[in-house]
Design a protein around this motif. Structure first.
Motif, short mmCIF file in Angstrom:
data_model
loop_
_atom_site.label_atom_id
_atom_site.label_comp_id
_atom_site.label_asym_id
_atom_site.label_seq_id
_atom_site.Cartn_x
_atom_site.Cartn_y
_atom_site.Cartn_z
N THR A 95 -70.75 11.76 -20.62
CA THR A 95 -69.99 11.33 -21.78
C THR A 95 -68.88 10.39 -21.32
OG1 THR A 95 -70.42 13.43 -22.86
CG2 THR A 95 -68.60 12.14 -23.71
N SER A 96 -68.65 9.35 -22.10
CA SER A 96 -67.55 8.44 -21.78
C SER A 96 -66.82 8.07 -23.06
CB SER A 96 -68.07 7.17 -21.09
OG SER A 96 -68.69 6.31 -22.02
N THR A 132 -77.86 13.91 -28.91
CA THR A 132 -76.61 13.15 -28.84
C THR A 132 -76.73 11.85 -28.07
OG1 THR A 132 -75.91 14.36 -26.87
CG2 THR A 132 -75.19 15.24 -29.00
N SER A 133 -77.91 11.27 -27.98
CA SER A 133 -78.07 10.02 -27.24
C SER A 133 -77.67 8.85 -28.12
CB SER A 133 -79.50 9.86 -26.74
OG SER A 133 -79.76 10.79 -25.73
N TYR A 175 -80.73 4.83 -25.46
CA TYR A 175 -81.60 5.59 -24.59
C TYR A 175 -80.80 6.08 -23.39
CZ TYR A 175 -85.27 6.95 -21.45
OH TYR A 175 -86.06 7.67 -20.59
N ASN A 176 -80.44 7.35 -23.40
CA ASN A 176 -79.74 7.97 -22.27
C ASN A 176 -78.50 7.16 -21.87
OD1 ASN A 176 -79.39 10.02 -20.48
ND2 ASN A 176 -80.84 9.25 -18.98
N PRO A 177 -77.57 6.93 -22.79
CA PRO A 177 -76.42 6.08 -22.49
C PRO A 177 -75.47 6.72 -21.47
CG PRO A 177 -76.11 7.17 -24.59
CD PRO A 177 -77.49 7.51 -24.13
N LEU A 178 -75.04 5.92 -20.52
CA LEU A 178 -74.08 6.37 -19.51
C LEU A 178 -72.65 6.15 -19.97
CD1 LEU A 178 -75.67 4.93 -16.25
CD2 LEU A 178 -75.59 7.32 -16.96
N ALA A 229 -74.20 0.96 -21.76
CA ALA A 229 -75.02 1.02 -20.54
C ALA A 229 -75.99 2.19 -20.67
CB ALA A 229 -74.14 1.19 -19.31
N ASN A 230 -77.29 1.90 -20.55
CA ASN A 230 -78.33 2.92 -20.67
C ASN A 230 -78.96 3.18 -19.31
OD1 ASN A 230 -78.51 3.13 -23.69
ND2 ASN A 230 -78.82 0.94 -23.42
#
Length: 122
Positions: free
Chosen positions: A1-2, A23-24, A71-74, A96-97
């Motif tokens: 999470t950011s 939660t993506s 898709y799988n966000p950083l 950013a994914n």
């Protein structure tokens, strides 16, 4: 999470990026300043006593603006670019994914933002 926060014009925005089951996404909220309010429903949330319908409601990022599926966000970052002494800069959201395709790859989606939200291509 950011989490990222950016002041833009008279408003302040927060982007929250989360991953996990259901939660993506990157979510954007606008800061609502604290004020005295008449609220017959949510008084307990503001710390008002039972039956109180008027009082101070603290500020917070309580106005939802938009969710952007990812898709799988950083992480996500709000930033401005462009503009000059006659025009305001444009507001952008970068997400950013993370993907693992035999190696670590981090594609970044960039959305040009407006206070109405950003259009999502179909």
């Amino acid at each position: 999470t950011s989490v990222d926060v950016l002041s833009y014009g008279l408003d302040t925005y927060l982007s929250l990026t989360g991953t996990g089951q259901g939660t993506s996404r990157a979510s954007v909220y606008r800061w609502v300043p604290g004020s005295f309010r008449l609220d017959e429903v949510n008084g307990a949330e503001y710390g008002w006593g039972p039956g109180e319908v008027f009082g101070w409601a603290p500020g917070g990022f309580s106005e939802f603006v938009q969710d952007i599926e990812a898709y799988n966000p950083l992480s996500s970052t709000l930033y401005t670019a462009g503009g000059d002494e006659f025009t305001d800069p444009d507001l952008f959201l970068a997400v950013a994914n993370y993907q693992r395709l035999g190696k670590n790859v981090v594609p970044v989606d960039i959305y040009m933002w407006s206070v109405k939200g950003c259009p999502i291509p179909e």
